[in-house]
Motif scaffolding. Sequence first.
Motif, PDB file in Angstrom:
ATOM      1  N   ASP A 368      37.449  35.830  40.391  1.00  0.00           N
ATOM      2  CA  ASP A 368      38.579  36.658  40.794  1.00  0.00           C
ATOM      3  C   ASP A 368      38.032  37.929  41.447  1.00  0.00           C
ATOM      4  OD1 ASP A 368      40.721  38.474  40.937  1.00  0.00           O
ATOM      5  OD2 ASP A 368      41.733  37.527  39.238  1.00  0.00           O
ATOM      6  N   GLN A 369      38.029  37.959  42.757  1.00  0.00           N
ATOM      7  CA  GLN A 369      37.434  39.079  43.476  1.00  0.00           C
ATOM      8  C   GLN A 369      38.227  40.368  43.289  1.00  0.00           C
ATOM      9  OE1 GLN A 369      36.381  38.156  47.549  1.00  0.00           O
ATOM     10  NE2 GLN A 369      35.952  36.025  47.049  1.00  0.00           N
ATOM     11  N   GLU A 370      39.546  40.257  43.159  1.00  0.00           N
ATOM     12  CA  GLU A 370      40.363  41.454  42.986  1.00  0.00           C
ATOM     13  C   GLU A 370      40.064  42.136  41.652  1.00  0.00           C
ATOM     14  OE1 GLU A 370      44.502  40.820  43.557  1.00  0.00           O
ATOM     15  OE2 GLU A 370      44.287  40.054  45.590  1.00  0.00           O
ATOM     16  N   LYS A 374      38.391  45.858  40.908  1.00  0.00           N
ATOM     17  CA  LYS A 374      39.033  46.867  40.051  1.00  0.00           C
ATOM     18  C   LYS A 374      38.083  47.340  38.954  1.00  0.00           C
ATOM     19  CE  LYS A 374      43.722  45.057  40.758  1.00  0.00           C
ATOM     20  NZ  LYS A 374      44.861  44.326  40.131  1.00  0.00           N
TER      21      LYS A 374
END
Length: 418
Positions: A368-370, A374
């Motif tokens: 999950d790159q997002e 974060k």
Amino acid sequence: MSQRGKNENSLRTSASSALSAVNPNAPAAVDPNERQRRWRLVLGGEANESCGGLSGEDIEIDQALAALYEPEGSGGLKGGRRGGTEKSAPRVARWLGDIRKYFPSSVVQVMQKDALDRLGMREMLLQPEMLEAVQPDVHLVANLISLSGIIPAKTKETARMVVRKVVDELMRKLAEPMRTAVTGALNRAVRNRRPRLAEIDWNRTIRANLRHYQEDYKTIVPETLIGFGRKSQKTQRNIILCIDQSGSMAASVVYSSIFGAVMASLPAVKTQLVVFDTAVVDLTEKLDDPVELLFGTQLGGGTDINKAVGYCQSLITDPTNTILVLISDLIEGGVEKNLLQRTNELVQSGVQFITLLALSDEGAPCYDQELAAKMSVLGVPSFACTPDKFPALMASAIKKEDISLWAAKEGMNATRGR
């Protein structure tokens, strides 16, 4: 084109390696006949007309490839479309023997993994006679762990022997670099003003005594000696390995368990190992036996990273001397907002928090790159790490270096905040 041709990624890799193994002394410039032979083995029986037929050993190599990559035929590992009562076990056992005969171990491992993944042949691992014929590797261990709940009693001892063999090999390969890196980093964290000869830090000693340079003798009089710190028997660092045990992280679980066991043997490091899916299990008490530790995991299931990080947070009593390594693809099934809040609390308290998207030789994982971005903004870098780099990573963390810079220097492309 045959089914073998349609599955060119794994097959072409296997075939090319196999051909090199069969004829390792072949010249770099391949003659036309050899090129046609190779293409025939890659493309399968439908290429007879264009590439010519096979002879001798090549026929048996072709049959071994066809059994896996053309399973719809009568020679496939799971049998053909014709009726019959023949059990698949003898056929699989023969095939395992054939591929070990004709292919190098690296290719055998690829083909075994393909047989498990593509044909669903988990029965390969449920019978001791076939398990004994399989080439042991990290992926095989991961499959055995995932099947530990359904392996028949008669096979369990064989399974443990196979896992022990892989674990022992990994320990021989990885233990000493891990111990050297960690103890070296700890020793350099404390300076010694009365060092023995072997403990002298010559670079710092020379810099500290430059004013005592003797022109006549072209040398420095070391009035002050600076040495590396001697080994301390008290705990200097607390290390928590928090491992995602979802199916995609299988190889990472194996390597993490090995490294955890090695670090747990070092008196100056307190090591805790936690695995999680939607539940959290503390396996610290099993760190003295990596095989038992691995059989204590349960590969597969969902993922609640927030719950796992929350549990690890409860273990921390000395934040500034704690290193938390989260090994996960960050595909969160829990509450992301709460995870980010915990992450910020840990970083602000002084915990060194690192996320490894994978600890394996398999390259960049799907993640999950997002969420990684974060967490990076909060001061938690994320990157994949190969097992051979992990000791150096831990040494860098122990010396409280910038992990993002270390990862960039090693070519790991850490996710960093803007």
